[in-house]
Design a protein around this motif. Structure first.
Motif, PDB file in Angstrom:
ATOM      1  N   THR A  56       0.856  -1.183   0.000  1.00 18.87           N
ATOM      2  CA  THR A  56       0.000   0.000   0.000  1.00 18.87           C
ATOM      3  C   THR A  56       0.891   1.231   0.000  1.00 18.87           C
ATOM      4  O   THR A  56       2.114   1.135  -0.097  1.00 18.87           O
ATOM      5  CB  THR A  56      -0.978  -0.011   1.194  1.00 18.87           C
ATOM      6  N   ILE A  57       0.241   2.386   0.091  1.00 16.90           N
ATOM      7  CA  ILE A  57       0.967   3.653   0.136  1.00 16.90           C
ATOM      8  C   ILE A  57       0.586   4.341   1.438  1.00 16.90           C
ATOM      9  O   ILE A  57      -0.557   4.230   1.887  1.00 16.90           O
ATOM     10  CB  ILE A  57       0.627   4.501  -1.115  1.00 16.90           C
ATOM     11  N   SER A  60      -3.197   6.112   4.606  1.00 18.21           N
ATOM     12  CA  SER A  60      -4.546   5.603   4.879  1.00 18.21           C
ATOM     13  C   SER A  60      -4.779   4.152   4.475  1.00 18.21           C
ATOM     14  O   SER A  60      -5.702   3.520   4.970  1.00 18.21           O
ATOM     15  CB  SER A  60      -5.587   6.495   4.212  1.00 18.21           C
ATOM     16  N   GLY A  61      -3.975   3.605   3.598  1.00 15.29           N
ATOM     17  CA  GLY A  61      -4.152   2.214   3.211  1.00 15.29           C
ATOM     18  C   GLY A  61      -3.529   1.218   4.177  1.00 15.29           C
ATOM     19  O   GLY A  61      -3.766   0.011   4.086  1.00 15.29           O
ATOM     20  N   ILE A  62      -2.731   1.704   5.108  1.00 13.10           N
ATOM     21  CA  ILE A  62      -1.966   0.808   5.983  1.00 13.10           C
ATOM     22  C   ILE A  62      -2.864  -0.075   6.843  1.00 13.10           C
ATOM     23  O   ILE A  62      -2.585  -1.262   7.017  1.00 13.10           O
ATOM     24  CB  ILE A  62      -0.952   1.600   6.835  1.00 13.10           C
ATOM     25  N   ALA A  63      -3.934   0.474   7.386  1.00  9.03           N
ATOM     26  CA  ALA A  63      -4.798  -0.331   8.258  1.00  9.03           C
ATOM     27  C   ALA A  63      -5.412  -1.510   7.500  1.00  9.03           C
ATOM     28  O   ALA A  63      -5.391  -2.651   7.981  1.00  9.03           O
ATOM     29  CB  ALA A  63      -5.897   0.543   8.862  1.00  9.03           C
ATOM     30  N   ILE A  64      -5.937  -1.257   6.316  1.00  9.57           N
ATOM     31  CA  ILE A  64      -6.544  -2.330   5.508  1.00  9.57           C
ATOM     32  C   ILE A  64      -5.469  -3.327   5.097  1.00  9.57           C
ATOM     33  O   ILE A  64      -5.672  -4.544   5.171  1.00  9.57           O
ATOM     34  CB  ILE A  64      -7.260  -1.757   4.278  1.00  9.57           C
ATOM     35  N   VAL A  77       4.040  -4.179   3.095  1.00 10.79           N
ATOM     36  CA  VAL A  77       5.001  -3.124   2.792  1.00 10.79           C
ATOM     37  C   VAL A  77       4.202  -1.883   2.431  1.00 10.79           C
ATOM     38  O   VAL A  77       3.178  -1.989   1.753  1.00 10.79           O
ATOM     39  CB  VAL A  77       5.912  -3.520   1.609  1.00 10.79           C
ATOM     40  N   PHE A  78       4.652  -0.726   2.900  1.00 11.08           N
ATOM     41  CA  PHE A  78       4.002   0.491   2.429  1.00 11.08           C
ATOM     42  C   PHE A  78       5.025   1.426   1.811  1.00 11.08           C
ATOM     43  O   PHE A  78       6.133   1.581   2.306  1.00 11.08           O
ATOM     44  CB  PHE A  78       3.177   1.188   3.522  1.00 11.08           C
ATOM     45  N   ALA A  79       4.631   1.996   0.669  1.00 11.01           N
ATOM     46  CA  ALA A  79       5.475   2.978  -0.008  1.00 11.01           C
ATOM     47  C   ALA A  79       5.457   4.250   0.820  1.00 11.01           C
ATOM     48  O   ALA A  79       4.404   4.720   1.235  1.00 11.01           O
ATOM     49  CB  ALA A  79       4.954   3.234  -1.416  1.00 11.01           C
TER      50      ALA A  79
END
Length: 192
Positions: A56-57, A60-64, A77-79
């Protein structure tokens, strides 16, 4: 009408400029119950698809993504959008224009966290014009990995992002797809 559409109608606010404010449960204050439901629904829709990493990026996408990583039992992994003193290693870098923030972001993932053997599930809270998603796809391709699927909580169907990604051949699932919304009347119509 599904659980996310109902929650959007109950707690969402439409703002001028085609902006849906649902930060009271999705992207500022997080309702763990709704995140859990989104993750279970996306996992159900992607049944049979092999995934060994979720991407994700921030932010806000981290929780999902974290909930999906838990369900798949794979790393998340998050960008990142900004460099820190400890982000000096080699990176995969791309650019994405943020519809919400109205600015171009340089996003990156450190090379040790994406590989050519990865089958990546890309996840985000919103999909509008698809810039963030295309940046994540670019990062996966730079690493030589493969995009297994793309999972979105809320897609703005009246914008081009979802259509373009589907035309490009990506498996894209969105839990809620908004066809129209009007800030003056505070009305939303979802895709059937």
């Amino acid at each position: 009408m599904n659980f996310l559409e109902e929650r959007i109608l109950t707690d969402g606010t439409i703002m001028e400029g085609n902006v849906l404010k649902i930060d009271n449960f999705l992207n500022h204050q997080i309702d763990i119950g709704i995140i859990r439901q989104i993750a279970y629904e996306l996992k159900r829709r992607f049944e049979g698809i092999e995934v060994n990493k979720v991407l994700t990026i921030e932010a806000s996408g981290i929780a999902i993504a974290t909930m999906l990583g838990h369900l798949y039992d794979v790393p998340v992994v998050f960008a990142k959008k900004s460099e820190t003193v400890n982000s000096t290693d080699a990176k995969y870098v791309s650019q994405a224009y943020s519809f919400t923030h109205k600015k171009l972001n340089k996003v990156f993932v450190s090379r040790p966290y994406l590989h050519d053997t990865d089958r990546v599930l890309i996840v985000d809270d919103f999909l509008a014009d698809g810039q963030a998603t295309h940046a994540l796809i670019d990062l996966v391709h730079q690493a030589g990995g493969r995009v297994a699927a793309i999972g979105i909580a809320v897609e703005k169907g009246q914008q081009k992002g979802g259509r373009l990604l589907r035309e490009e051949g990506y498996r894209l699932e969105s839990v809620a797809i908004i066809e129209e919304m009007d800030w003056k009347t505070q009305t939303i119509r979802f895709r059937e």
